[in-house]
Design an enzyme around this catalytic site. Structure first.
Site, PDB file in Angstrom:
ATOM      1  N   HIS A   7       0.865  -1.191   0.000  1.00  7.91           N
ATOM      2  CA  HIS A   7       0.000   0.000   0.000  1.00  7.91           C
ATOM      3  C   HIS A   7       0.896   1.234   0.000  1.00  7.91           C
ATOM      4  O   HIS A   7       1.601   1.486   0.971  1.00  7.91           O
ATOM      5  CB  HIS A   7      -0.927   0.000   1.225  1.00  7.91           C
ATOM      6  CG  HIS A   7      -1.883  -1.143   1.220  1.00  7.91           C
ATOM      7  ND1 HIS A   7      -3.103  -1.095   0.567  1.00  7.91           N
ATOM      8  CD2 HIS A   7      -1.790  -2.389   1.744  1.00  7.91           C
ATOM      9  CE1 HIS A   7      -3.728  -2.265   0.708  1.00  7.91           C
ATOM     10  NE2 HIS A   7      -2.952  -3.062   1.411  1.00  7.91           N
ATOM     11  N   ASN A  36      -6.618   0.752  -3.042  1.00  6.28           N
ATOM     12  CA  ASN A  36      -7.480   1.436  -2.049  1.00  6.28           C
ATOM     13  C   ASN A  36      -6.915   2.800  -1.638  1.00  6.28           C
ATOM     14  O   ASN A  36      -6.628   3.048  -0.477  1.00  6.28           O
ATOM     15  CB  ASN A  36      -7.738   0.539  -0.837  1.00  6.28           C
ATOM     16  CG  ASN A  36      -6.485   0.141  -0.075  1.00  6.28           C
ATOM     17  OD1 ASN A  36      -5.376   0.224  -0.589  1.00  6.28           O
ATOM     18  ND2 ASN A  36      -6.658  -0.299   1.157  1.00  6.28           N
ATOM     19  N   ASP A  54      -8.564  -5.285  -2.692  1.00  3.77           N
ATOM     20  CA  ASP A  54      -7.911  -5.508  -1.399  1.00  3.77           C
ATOM     21  C   ASP A  54      -8.331  -4.469  -0.367  1.00  3.77           C
ATOM     22  O   ASP A  54      -8.428  -3.278  -0.657  1.00  3.77           O
ATOM     23  CB  ASP A  54      -6.398  -5.496  -1.537  1.00  3.77           C
ATOM     24  CG  ASP A  54      -5.742  -5.786  -0.195  1.00  3.77           C
ATOM     25  OD1 ASP A  54      -5.954  -6.894   0.314  1.00  3.77           O
ATOM     26  OD2 ASP A  54      -5.071  -4.891   0.354  1.00  3.77           O
ATOM     27  N   HIS A  71      -8.839 -10.515  -1.147  1.00  2.09           N
ATOM     28  CA  HIS A  71      -8.851 -10.216   0.287  1.00  2.09           C
ATOM     29  C   HIS A  71      -9.943 -11.091   0.875  1.00  2.09           C
ATOM     30  O   HIS A  71     -11.109 -10.913   0.543  1.00  2.09           O
ATOM     31  CB  HIS A  71      -9.158  -8.727   0.502  1.00  2.09           C
ATOM     32  CG  HIS A  71      -9.215  -8.337   1.941  1.00  2.09           C
ATOM     33  ND1 HIS A  71      -8.254  -7.554   2.515  1.00  2.09           N
ATOM     34  CD2 HIS A  71     -10.097  -8.639   2.924  1.00  2.09           C
ATOM     35  CE1 HIS A  71      -8.543  -7.379   3.802  1.00  2.09           C
ATOM     36  NE2 HIS A  71      -9.664  -8.018   4.067  1.00  2.09           N
ATOM     37  N   HIS A  80      -2.755 -12.582   1.349  1.00  2.00           N
ATOM     38  CA  HIS A  80      -2.444 -12.669   2.786  1.00  2.00           C
ATOM     39  C   HIS A  80      -3.156 -13.774   3.563  1.00  2.00           C
ATOM     40  O   HIS A  80      -4.026 -13.493   4.390  1.00  2.00           O
ATOM     41  CB  HIS A  80      -2.622 -11.328   3.484  1.00  2.00           C
ATOM     42  CG  HIS A  80      -3.835 -10.497   3.155  1.00  2.00           C
ATOM     43  ND1 HIS A  80      -5.112 -10.994   3.112  1.00  2.00           N
ATOM     44  CD2 HIS A  80      -3.946  -9.177   2.880  1.00  2.00           C
ATOM     45  CE1 HIS A  80      -5.952 -10.018   2.835  1.00  2.00           C
ATOM     46  NE2 HIS A  80      -5.265  -8.905   2.679  1.00  2.00           N
ATOM     47  N   ASN A 131      -5.668  -6.706   9.097  1.00  2.00           N
ATOM     48  CA  ASN A 131      -6.604  -7.584   8.385  1.00  2.00           C
ATOM     49  C   ASN A 131      -5.860  -8.411   7.343  1.00  2.00           C
ATOM     50  O   ASN A 131      -5.198  -7.832   6.509  1.00  2.00           O
ATOM     51  CB  ASN A 131      -7.676  -6.753   7.661  1.00  2.00           C
ATOM     52  CG  ASN A 131      -8.688  -6.203   8.634  1.00  2.00           C
ATOM     53  OD1 ASN A 131      -8.981  -6.793   9.657  1.00  2.00           O
ATOM     54  ND2 ASN A 131      -9.220  -5.030   8.302  1.00  2.00           N
ATOM     55  N   ASP A 181       2.100  -6.819   2.484  1.00  2.55           N
ATOM     56  CA  ASP A 181       0.912  -6.055   2.901  1.00  2.55           C
ATOM     57  C   ASP A 181       1.334  -4.810   3.683  1.00  2.55           C
ATOM     58  O   ASP A 181       0.655  -4.420   4.642  1.00  2.55           O
ATOM     59  CB  ASP A 181      -0.069  -6.904   3.710  1.00  2.55           C
ATOM     60  CG  ASP A 181      -1.467  -6.295   3.743  1.00  2.55           C
ATOM     61  OD1 ASP A 181      -1.698  -5.274   3.060  1.00  2.55           O
ATOM     62  OD2 ASP A 181      -2.329  -6.835   4.458  1.00  2.55           O
ATOM     63  N   GLY A 207      -3.543  -2.431   9.965  1.00  4.54           N
ATOM     64  CA  GLY A 207      -2.371  -2.506   9.100  1.00  4.54           C
ATOM     65  C   GLY A 207      -1.064  -2.283   9.831  1.00  4.54           C
ATOM     66  O   GLY A 207      -1.024  -1.697  10.906  1.00  4.54           O
TER      67      GLY A 207
HETATM   68  O1  DOR Z   1      -4.458  -4.616   7.587  1.00  2.00           O
HETATM   69  C1  DOR Z   1      -4.712  -4.288   6.443  1.00  2.00           C
HETATM   70  N1  DOR Z   1      -4.540  -3.025   6.020  1.00  2.00           N
HETATM   71  N2  DOR Z   1      -5.176  -5.215   5.584  1.00  2.00           N
HETATM   72  C2  DOR Z   1      -5.622  -4.869   4.356  1.00  2.00           C
HETATM   73  O2  DOR Z   1      -5.981  -5.735   3.617  1.00  2.00           O
HETATM   74  C3  DOR Z   1      -5.675  -3.465   3.954  1.00  2.00           C
HETATM   75  C4  DOR Z   1      -4.636  -2.699   4.649  1.00  2.00           C
HETATM   76  C5  DOR Z   1      -4.777  -1.208   4.486  1.00  2.00           C
HETATM   77  O3  DOR Z   1      -5.018  -0.745   3.381  1.00  2.00           O
HETATM   78  O4  DOR Z   1      -4.571  -0.494   5.476  1.00  2.00           O
END
Ligand code: DOR
Length: 382
Positions: free
Chosen positions: A61, A93, A150, A177, A203, A242, A269, A284
């Site tokens: 990300h 995202n 995702d 996801h 993941h 997640n 991730d 995250g």
């Molecule tokens: O913990 C997570 N954070 N899992 C995800 O799939 C998305 C991610 C996020 O974009 O912060």
């Protein structure tokens, strides 16, 4: 003729084994690998280091555009380079969600200008990352090899069936996801025989998911999957991510899945968040700059070879993306990482260069230190 760079005296390691030798690089490609003398213009002495194909992260990300207070393309790529990554696949995202070819292309153009990591910019499978209205997948597949919602689970069976059919038709990869994990993975695997879709299970975190994956692979289904550092290392930990951090039994099972080939890829991730956003409950972990240190430590502690690590972090992701990379071979892309493999350090979140330092792993032992990351034959981190 353009310059030939000789990377000398390192121990070479990739999926195919460890051996001494020099690597010669020209025009962004590996020109020659071996021990015989070869002409060169410039030399980088890597005595005492191990040279591997640089890592490829199928799941990052970067938060760009729109959420750049957490991370931006440049800060994320600098953190990635520090972690030994030459190529990152950025998830969709962002704000706005990456759901049109123009948004994909804008990010690709910026990445080219930065000359840091290679970028695969994933696009959303559904407008607004919802499992309702499909994005224009035919058009998107011309500019990206990866579609993903995702961050959001695709709950609709019909949406997922159509997406898998489209992936076969247009040739893109779907990175999923899955939450709840076992139910969603079971549904997606059940749809594979009728759709022949290109599925990459994102993941995985649970030992029962691994069991499903083993059974499906034994039945001959073709798909890939990935595991993240925090699901190999963390257990009984109250830190929001997640899918969630699970138990020591899950860590052990997932490491066994790495060893025996059931799990295909090591991804990160990398999910940077500000302290305020974490306070609000956002999920995250920021991890791309130390992910390798955790992978190497856990693989060493569990007797899994560096060759297998290289296969999972470089060779297989390259194959999945259709790149001639991830092996130390003439003709392959000169994306390389030189590592002091025996260096020991302890994670200091304050010393991280990512814009966000959200991690529960402060103080964790890390093995190996990245000394150089080379992308397209250029030293981009030293
Ligand atoms: O913990 C997570 N954070 N899992 C995800 O799939 C998305 C991610 C996020 O974009 O912060």
């Amino acid at each position: 003729m353009s310059e030939i760079l000789k990377l000398s005296k390192a121990l070479l390691c990739d999926r195919d084994g460890e051996r001494p030798g020099d690597v010669y690089v020209q025009d962004g490609k590996i020109l020659y690998v071996g021990t015989e003398a070869h002409p060169f213009d410039r030399e980088l002495d890597l005595k005492g280091l191990t040279l591997l194909p640089a890592f490829i992260d199928l799941h990052t990300h970067l938060r760009d555009p729109g959420l750049t207070y957490k991370e931006d393309m440049e800060s994320g790529m600098r953190a990635a380079l520090k972690g030994g990554y030459a190529h990152v696949c950025a998830m969709a995202n962002t704000k706005p969600v990456i759901e049109t070819p123009a948004l994909v292309e804008a990010n690709l153009q910026r990445a080219r200008g930065l000359r840091l990591c290679r970028l695969t910019q994933a696009a959303a499978a559904g407008l607004g990352l919802k499992d309702e209205t499909p994005t224009d997948r035919q058009a998107l597949s011309r500019v990206t090899p990866m579609l993903s919602n995702d961050g959001q689970t695709i709950f609709s069976d019909e949406f997922m069936r159509a997406l898998l059919l489209d992936s076969a038709k247009y040739g893109f990869l779907i990175s999923t996801h899955c939450q709840p994990e076992r139910m969603t993975v079971a549904r997606d695997l059940a749809l594979l025989p009728e759709t022949h879709g290109r599925l990459h299970i994102g993941h995985i975190s649970h030992r029962d998911t691994l069991r499903q994956i083993r059974e499906a692979k034994a039945r001959g289904l073709r798909f890939s999957c990935e595991v993240m550092p925090h699901h190999l290392l963390g257990h009984d930990l109250d830190y929001k991510v997640n899918p969630p951090i699970r138990s020591a039994a899950d860590n052990a099972a997932l490491l066994e899945g790495c060893r025996d080939g059931s799990i295909d890829c090591l991804s990160t991730d990398h999910a940077p968040h500000s302290p305020e956003d974490k306070q609000k409950g956002m999920a995250g972990i920021s991890n791309i700059e130390y992910a390798f240190g955790i992978f190497l430590r856990l693989f060493r502690e569990n007797g899994i070879s560096l060759c297998r690590l290289s296969e999972m972090a470089s060779c297989t992701p390259a194959r999945i993306l259709g790149r001639k990379a991830g092996l130390l071979r003439a003709g392959y892309d000169a994306d390389l990482v030189a590592v002091d493999i025996n260096a020991v350090s302890y994670l200091d979140p304050d010393a991280m260069i990512s814009r966000s330092h959200n991690t529960p792993f402060g103080g964790e032992k890390l093995l190996g230190r990245i000394q150089y990351t080379i992308v397209e034959g250029e030293i981009r981190y030293a």
